[in-house]
Design a protein around this motif. Structure first.
Motif, PDB file in Angstrom:
ATOM      1  N   LEU A  15       0.697  -1.206  -0.062  1.00 16.85           N
ATOM      2  CA  LEU A  15       0.050  -0.062   0.134  1.00 16.85           C
ATOM      3  C   LEU A  15       0.781   1.310   0.075  1.00 16.85           C
ATOM      4  O   LEU A  15       0.237   2.309  -0.264  1.00 16.85           O
ATOM      5  N   GLY A  16       2.034   1.033   0.479  1.00 18.64           N
ATOM      6  CA  GLY A  16       2.962   2.302   0.585  1.00 18.64           C
ATOM      7  C   GLY A  16       3.229   2.728   1.960  1.00 18.64           C
ATOM      8  O   GLY A  16       2.222   2.521   2.741  1.00 18.64           O
ATOM      9  N   PRO A  17       4.033   3.471   2.213  1.00 15.83           N
ATOM     10  CA  PRO A  17       4.578   4.014   3.703  1.00 15.83           C
ATOM     11  C   PRO A  17       3.540   4.845   4.232  1.00 15.83           C
ATOM     12  O   PRO A  17       3.430   5.184   5.602  1.00 15.83           O
ATOM     13  N   ASP A  18       2.830   5.685   3.296  1.00 13.70           N
ATOM     14  CA  ASP A  18       1.747   6.585   3.793  1.00 13.70           C
ATOM     15  C   ASP A  18       0.281   6.274   3.905  1.00 13.70           C
ATOM     16  O   ASP A  18      -0.602   7.056   4.133  1.00 13.70           O
ATOM     17  N   HIS A  19      -0.043   4.952   3.521  1.00 11.10           N
ATOM     18  CA  HIS A  19      -1.250   4.720   3.590  1.00 11.10           C
ATOM     19  C   HIS A  19      -1.992   4.747   4.821  1.00 11.10           C
ATOM     20  O   HIS A  19      -1.147   4.089   5.875  1.00 11.10           O
ATOM     21  N   PRO A  20      -3.119   4.999   5.296  1.00 15.39           N
ATOM     22  CA  PRO A  20      -3.661   5.019   6.396  1.00 15.39           C
ATOM     23  C   PRO A  20      -3.928   3.551   7.114  1.00 15.39           C
ATOM     24  O   PRO A  20      -3.420   3.442   8.379  1.00 15.39           O
ATOM     25  N   ASP A  21      -3.935   2.422   6.290  1.00 13.95           N
ATOM     26  CA  ASP A  21      -3.712   1.070   6.863  1.00 13.95           C
ATOM     27  C   ASP A  21      -2.216   0.887   7.349  1.00 13.95           C
ATOM     28  O   ASP A  21      -2.104   0.006   8.140  1.00 13.95           O
ATOM     29  N   THR A  22      -1.317   1.212   6.671  1.00 13.78           N
ATOM     30  CA  THR A  22       0.114   1.000   6.702  1.00 13.78           C
ATOM     31  C   THR A  22       0.444   1.735   8.221  1.00 13.78           C
ATOM     32  O   THR A  22       1.021   1.176   9.112  1.00 13.78           O
ATOM     33  N   LEU A  23      -0.362   3.249   8.437  1.00 16.30           N
ATOM     34  CA  LEU A  23       0.058   3.810   9.671  1.00 16.30           C
ATOM     35  C   LEU A  23      -0.614   3.125  10.767  1.00 16.30           C
ATOM     36  O   LEU A  23       0.219   3.107  11.801  1.00 16.30           O
ATOM     37  N   SER A  24      -1.578   2.358  10.720  1.00 17.59           N
ATOM     38  CA  SER A  24      -2.370   1.867  11.677  1.00 17.59           C
ATOM     39  C   SER A  24      -1.712   0.517  11.983  1.00 17.59           C
ATOM     40  O   SER A  24      -1.454   0.306  13.170  1.00 17.59           O
ATOM     41  N   SER A  25      -1.084  -0.379  10.950  1.00 10.87           N
ATOM     42  CA  SER A  25      -0.303  -1.452  11.347  1.00 10.87           C
ATOM     43  C   SER A  25       0.964  -1.120  12.185  1.00 10.87           C
ATOM     44  O   SER A  25       1.497  -1.714  13.122  1.00 10.87           O
ATOM     45  N   ARG A  26       1.609   0.218  11.658  1.00  9.22           N
ATOM     46  CA  ARG A  26       2.906   0.576  12.459  1.00  9.22           C
ATOM     47  C   ARG A  26       2.716   0.928  13.968  1.00  9.22           C
ATOM     48  O   ARG A  26       3.110   0.665  14.699  1.00  9.22           O
ATOM     49  N   ASN A  27       1.336   1.516  13.982  1.00  7.09           N
ATOM     50  CA  ASN A  27       1.015   1.740  15.460  1.00  7.09           C
ATOM     51  C   ASN A  27       0.618   0.634  16.107  1.00  7.09           C
ATOM     52  O   ASN A  27       1.238   0.623  17.264  1.00  7.09           O
ATOM     53  N   ASN A  28       0.034  -0.272  15.551  1.00  7.55           N
ATOM     54  CA  ASN A  28      -0.123  -1.587  16.128  1.00  7.55           C
ATOM     55  C   ASN A  28       1.380  -2.385  16.620  1.00  7.55           C
ATOM     56  O   ASN A  28       1.609  -2.961  17.705  1.00  7.55           O
ATOM     57  N   LEU A  29       2.123  -2.197  15.663  1.00 12.33           N
ATOM     58  CA  LEU A  29       3.540  -2.854  15.992  1.00 12.33           C
ATOM     59  C   LEU A  29       4.268  -2.136  17.155  1.00 12.33           C
ATOM     60  O   LEU A  29       4.855  -2.699  17.918  1.00 12.33           O
ATOM     61  N   GLY A  30       4.356  -0.778  17.031  1.00  9.58           N
ATOM     62  CA  GLY A  30       4.609   0.023  18.093  1.00  9.58           C
ATOM     63  C   GLY A  30       4.060  -0.298  19.560  1.00  9.58           C
ATOM     64  O   GLY A  30       4.770  -0.535  20.539  1.00  9.58           O
ATOM     65  N   ALA A  53       1.523  10.638  10.168  1.00  6.07           N
ATOM     66  CA  ALA A  53       0.138  10.967  10.008  1.00  6.07           C
ATOM     67  C   ALA A  53      -0.105  12.327   9.994  1.00  6.07           C
ATOM     68  O   ALA A  53      -1.016  12.841   9.272  1.00  6.07           O
ATOM     69  N   GLU A  54       0.516  13.269  10.646  1.00  2.96           N
ATOM     70  CA  GLU A  54       0.491  14.657  10.632  1.00  2.96           C
ATOM     71  C   GLU A  54       0.678  15.267   9.154  1.00  2.96           C
ATOM     72  O   GLU A  54      -0.062  16.054   8.833  1.00  2.96           O
ATOM     73  N   ARG A  55       1.592  14.479   8.448  1.00  2.28           N
ATOM     74  CA  ARG A  55       1.727  15.144   7.046  1.00  2.28           C
ATOM     75  C   ARG A  55       0.714  14.464   6.255  1.00  2.28           C
ATOM     76  O   ARG A  55       0.272  15.151   5.123  1.00  2.28           O
ATOM     77  N   VAL A  56       0.203  13.345   6.325  1.00  2.00           N
ATOM     78  CA  VAL A  56      -0.665  12.762   5.383  1.00  2.00           C
ATOM     79  C   VAL A  56      -2.084  13.215   5.646  1.00  2.00           C
ATOM     80  O   VAL A  56      -2.934  13.293   4.841  1.00  2.00           O
ATOM     81  N   LEU A  57      -2.303  12.850   7.099  1.00  2.00           N
ATOM     82  CA  LEU A  57      -3.852  12.822   7.539  1.00  2.00           C
ATOM     83  C   LEU A  57      -4.251  14.225   7.997  1.00  2.00           C
ATOM     84  O   LEU A  57      -5.262  14.398   7.953  1.00  2.00           O
ATOM     85  N   GLY A  58      -3.156  15.236   8.430  1.00  5.34           N
ATOM     86  CA  GLY A  58      -3.319  16.413   9.083  1.00  5.34           C
ATOM     87  C   GLY A  58      -3.249  16.120  10.421  1.00  5.34           C
ATOM     88  O   GLY A  58      -3.459  15.157  11.166  1.00  5.34           O
ATOM     89  N   PRO A  59      -2.747  17.403  11.023  1.00  5.17           N
ATOM     90  CA  PRO A  59      -2.348  17.445  12.678  1.00  5.17           C
ATOM     91  C   PRO A  59      -3.948  17.062  13.439  1.00  5.17           C
ATOM     92  O   PRO A  59      -3.637  16.830  14.550  1.00  5.17           O
ATOM     93  N   ASP A  60      -5.049  17.270  13.125  1.00  6.53           N
ATOM     94  CA  ASP A  60      -6.231  17.159  13.824  1.00  6.53           C
ATOM     95  C   ASP A  60      -7.204  15.749  13.392  1.00  6.53           C
ATOM     96  O   ASP A  60      -8.228  15.654  13.829  1.00  6.53           O
ATOM     97  N   HIS A  61      -6.741  15.250  12.524  1.00  4.72           N
ATOM     98  CA  HIS A  61      -7.322  13.924  12.348  1.00  4.72           C
ATOM     99  C   HIS A  61      -7.310  12.921  13.511  1.00  4.72           C
ATOM    100  O   HIS A  61      -6.604  13.081  14.170  1.00  4.72           O
ATOM    101  N   THR A  62      -8.562  12.077  13.658  1.00  2.00           N
ATOM    102  CA  THR A  62      -8.783  11.488  14.861  1.00  2.00           C
ATOM    103  C   THR A  62      -7.511  10.386  14.927  1.00  2.00           C
ATOM    104  O   THR A  62      -7.065   9.926  16.004  1.00  2.00           O
ATOM    105  N   ASP A  63      -7.058   9.785  13.887  1.00  2.48           N
ATOM    106  CA  ASP A  63      -6.141   8.828  14.005  1.00  2.48           C
ATOM    107  C   ASP A  63      -4.799   9.513  14.356  1.00  2.48           C
ATOM    108  O   ASP A  63      -4.104   8.861  15.264  1.00  2.48           O
ATOM    109  N   THR A  64      -4.476  10.850  13.891  1.00  2.14           N
ATOM    110  CA  THR A  64      -3.425  11.418  14.249  1.00  2.14           C
ATOM    111  C   THR A  64      -3.335  11.694  15.781  1.00  2.14           C
ATOM    112  O   THR A  64      -2.177  11.865  16.564  1.00  2.14           O
ATOM    113  N   LEU A  65      -4.300  12.020  16.428  1.00  2.00           N
ATOM    114  CA  LEU A  65      -4.550  12.366  17.674  1.00  2.00           C
ATOM    115  C   LEU A  65      -4.134  11.091  18.398  1.00  2.00           C
ATOM    116  O   LEU A  65      -3.660  10.967  19.692  1.00  2.00           O
ATOM    117  N   THR A  66      -4.790   9.809  18.097  1.00  2.00           N
ATOM    118  CA  THR A  66      -4.384   8.488  18.673  1.00  2.00           C
ATOM    119  C   THR A  66      -2.756   8.391  18.484  1.00  2.00           C
ATOM    120  O   THR A  66      -2.443   8.017  19.474  1.00  2.00           O
TER     121      THR A  66
END
Length: 203
Positions: A15-30, A53-66
């Motif tokens: 999916l690429g390093p910036d896909h939301p699902d990739t970010l979610s998986s990296r968060n789970n790994l952390g 996440a701040e760059r791709v989703l924006g600083p106020d996205h709910t995932d970014t806040l998580t």
């Protein structure tokens, strides 16, 4: 942790390093690394994830806040609660604005910030945060919910650490009475009250 590593690697490849699902998986790994005490691994993962996440989703996205809240938790677990405080503040401000002051995720983040203030030697800053969380949980969950009892106990302990001994004693008595009224003696909520009360009395 191997499963989380494989999933994160596969999603980054497919999916690429910036896909939301990739970010979610990296968060789970952390999170898995942190649970295993691998903070040397968890912290860089969370740092990279938040920056992406701040760059791709924006600083106020709910995932970014998580992800911001989770990085703060990793800093705290690594023994640096002072570094966690501004991240918790930003995450809490965003969640209050986007999710509302009584959303379960907002309440959890407020708890985290209060704890970080206590760990940095500022229990007086934690007290109003615990008071707000307790009031919200009493309204939303009722006085007999384990999370409400946890908030009451946390508030009592914050007053103890701030050397407000009389107020602390009143709140601990209320917490113990509520725990005995609503829960069996062996339930985690009741045990937590007794453990903290024993710590306070021994200290």
């Amino acid at each position: 942790m191997a499963l989380f590593e494989r999933q994160a690697a596969e999603r980054e490849r497919d999916l690429g390093p910036d896909h939301p699902d990739t970010l979610s998986s990296r968060n789970n790994l952390g999170g898995a690394a942190q649970q295993q005490g691998r903070l040397d691994r968890a912290v860089p993962l969370f740092e990279r994830n938040l920056a992406d996440a701040e760059r791709v989703l924006g600083p106020d996205h709910t995932d970014t806040l998580t992800y911001r809240n989770n990085l703060a938790g990793a800093y705290e677990a690594a023994g640096d609660p002072a570094r966690a405080v501004p991240l918790y503040i930003d995450a809490l401000t965003g969640r209050e604005r986007l999710l509302g002051p009584e959303d379960i995720r907002t309440l959890g983040c407020r708890d985290n910030l209060a704890r970080a203030h206590e760990l940095t030697g500022h229990p007086a800053r934690a007290i109003p945060l615990h008071e707000r969380t307790l009031a919200a949980r009493e309204r939303v969950l009722g006085p007999g919910h384990p999370d409400t009892l946890l908030s009451l106990t946390n508030l009592a302990y914050a007053h103890h650490r701030a050397r407000n001994r009389e107020r602390s004693a009143v709140l601990f008595a209320q917490a113990l009475a509520n725990g005995e009224r609503h829960f069996e003696p062996g339930r985690p909520a009741t045990r937590h009250v007794r453990e903290l009360l024993g710590h306070v009395r021994s200290g």
